[in-house]
Design an enzyme around this catalytic site. Structure first.
Site, short mmCIF file in Angstrom:
data_model
loop_
_atom_site.label_atom_id
_atom_site.label_comp_id
_atom_site.label_asym_id
_atom_site.label_seq_id
_atom_site.Cartn_x
_atom_site.Cartn_y
_atom_site.Cartn_z
N LYS A 96 53.80 -84.07 23.81
CA LYS A 96 52.36 -84.29 23.95
C LYS A 96 52.04 -84.55 25.42
O LYS A 96 52.79 -85.28 26.10
CB LYS A 96 51.94 -85.48 23.07
CG LYS A 96 50.45 -85.72 22.99
CD LYS A 96 50.13 -86.82 21.98
CE LYS A 96 48.64 -87.05 21.81
NZ LYS A 96 48.34 -88.10 20.80
N SER A 120 45.13 -86.83 17.20
CA SER A 120 45.02 -86.17 18.48
C SER A 120 46.27 -85.38 18.89
O SER A 120 46.18 -84.58 19.81
CB SER A 120 44.71 -87.20 19.56
OG SER A 120 45.78 -88.11 19.71
N SER A 171 47.18 -90.51 15.01
CA SER A 171 47.29 -89.25 15.76
C SER A 171 48.58 -88.47 15.57
O SER A 171 48.64 -87.31 15.98
CB SER A 171 47.09 -89.51 17.25
OG SER A 171 45.71 -89.55 17.49
N1 GLN Z 1 41.49 -90.50 15.78
C1 GLN Z 1 41.76 -91.83 16.23
C2 GLN Z 1 40.99 -92.09 17.49
O1 GLN Z 1 40.28 -91.24 17.89
C3 GLN Z 1 43.22 -91.99 16.47
C4 GLN Z 1 43.65 -91.49 17.77
C5 GLN Z 1 45.11 -91.72 18.04
O2 GLN Z 1 45.84 -92.16 17.16
N2 GLN Z 1 45.50 -91.52 19.28
O3 GLN Z 1 41.07 -93.11 18.08
#
Ligand code: GLN
Length: 430
Positions: A55, A130, A154
């Site tokens: 990532k 994400s 994410s």
């Molecule tokens: N979708 C969640 C957010 O926008 C989780 C994001 C993540 O785990 N990095 O914060």
């Protein structure tokens, strides 16, 4: 297969498939050379023959680690994150950097400044986020394993939508040194893979105490114990699609047939998870991103970021300003504590908890979604982050040809139990 053959195969697959899927943001032009070098070693490491996608918010020396943002467009990491050092030490090869929601803010992959990633399993749909590129890369066969980060889902959310395995370790199990945090009190780096065994092997390599991350802990968590006498708690949360719940219930029934003891358990305040999570994330993200002021790295974040990141910066600034009255952050911390205690309590009675990973299905790429709808798609993954416990999403089957994930959660440091149940579920099959 030796590393060289594998890397050649993946480079070829990336050349052919990446344009359409938009998974890799940067490919390591030294991957082949590195693979040849590890193949020549007389004593090979535990990850020899494994090819990794990473990532883009995890620093890999010399590669573009732009966090899916224009803010860091040309940023090449000057050092390796701890997890990368550990992978290299065991002869894993890094093939490139993966697409993601900008600064890990998102649940669909659509907030990347470099365009959304396609779901390789469900054409035209979001891959989840994400860690959109991480799940998609594994699902599309562009690498063996990927690293992602999970603040509120994410890793597990895209793993679920793309039909792969995704692990969020207990808070502190893996060093965050070299990760560009979304929220430092919740983030964990974890693994995405095709099988539970592979995800576990990689986690075993990257975990451990690191003096450069004071929150990291030592743990012998991955020792897998006996599964026979395991007690499973089923958690039901409102708002879950009933077909998804039904599918997960079928998998739980299979465990019952194997002699597992199953009972329903209640986490009383689980419905408050989303409201509790966002004030914490907004405030910590705001404070963490003040260093992107355009002086040391890239551009000034407030000027060069996308809509969702800006929303969090502005919201975080408000929350921080109001904090002297203890209005938001402090109250959110109190509910976090409450939820943590509730999990501790139920996990005295059962070894693992099971529930779906996502309450609904991946939506159409580009669909007009309300912010609250997007935030609500993490309602089932956020609780494990708030409680600091471990959770893995594994494929539970498909509905209308869309992959559905289910979560196995266990207490902080109880990865051994979590993997034992996940392995058993995979062994039984779908
Ligand atoms: N979708 C969640 C957010 O926008 C989780 C994001 C993540 O785990 N990095 O914060």
């Amino acid at each position: 297969m030796n590393a060289e053959t594998k890397v050649k195969k993946y480079l070829d697959a990336i050349r052919k498939g990446n344009k359409k899927l938009n998974i890799f943001l940067h490919v390591n032009d030294k991957a082949l050379e590195e693979a040849k070098a590890v193949d020549k070693k007389s004593k090979k490491g535990r990850l020899h023959g494994y090819v990794f996608g990473i990532k883009s918010n995890i620093n890999v020396k010399g590669m573009i680690c732009n966090c899916g943002s224009k803010v860091l467009e040309d940023y090449r990491a000057p050092y390796d994150a701890t997890v990368i050092e550990k992978i290299r030490k065991e002869d894993g090869i890094i093939i490139g950097m993966l697409n993601m929601d900008e600064f890990a803010c998102g649940s669909s992959g659509e907030s990347s400044a470099y365009g959304a990633t396609q779901n390789p399993r469900v054409p035209g749909k979001i891959p989840g986020g994400s860690s959109s590129g991480s799940a998609a890369a594994v699902a599309a066969g562009l690498c063996d394993v990927a690293l992602g980060s999970d603040t509120g889902g994410s890793i597990r959310n895209p793993a679920s939508y793309c039909g792969v395995v995704g692990v969020k370790p207990s808070y502190g199990l893996v060093s965050r040194y070299g990760l560009t945090d979304l929220s430092m009190s919740l983030d964990q780096i974890g693994t995405l893979a095709n099988t539970v065994d592979e995800a576990m092997l990689v986690l075993d390599v990257i975990r451990g105490k690191d003096e450069r991350d004071p929150k990291s802990v030592d743990s012998s968590a991955l020792k897998i114990g006996k599964t026979e006498a395991m007690r499973i708690g089923v958690v039901r949360v409102s708002g879950v699609d009933k077909d998804i719940q039904k599918l997960v219930d079928t998998r739980v029934d299979n465990l019952k047939k194997q002699g597992f003891k199953v009972k329903e358990v209640e986490i009383k305040h689980i419905d408050l998870a989303v409201q509790t999570y966002y004030p914490l994330v907004y405030a910590e993200f705001f404070s963490g991103t003040r260093r992107f002021d355009g002086r040391r790295y890239g551009k000034k974040i407030d000027d060069a970021c996308g809509e969702e990141v800006l929303r969090r910066i502005l919201g975080g600034s408000e929350i921080t300003r109001a904090e002297f009255t203890g209005k938001y952050y402090k109250r959110a911390l109190e509910v976090k504590e409450l939820i943590t205690e509730e999990f501790k309590e139920v996990l005295k009675d059962v070894d693992c908890l099971i529930m779906p990973t996502c309450p609904g299905f991946p939506w159409k790429l580009g669909a007009a979604m309300k912010v609250e709808e997007v935030y609500a798609s993490d309602a089932l993954t956020i609780p494990a982050n708030l409680a600091g416990i471990c959770a893995v999403s594994i494929p539970a089957g498909t509905i209308r040809e869309m992959p559905i994930g289910m979560q196995v959660m266990a207490g902080k440091g109880d990865e051994g139990k979590m993997f034992a149940v996940a392995k058993e579920l995979s062994r039984i099959g779908l």
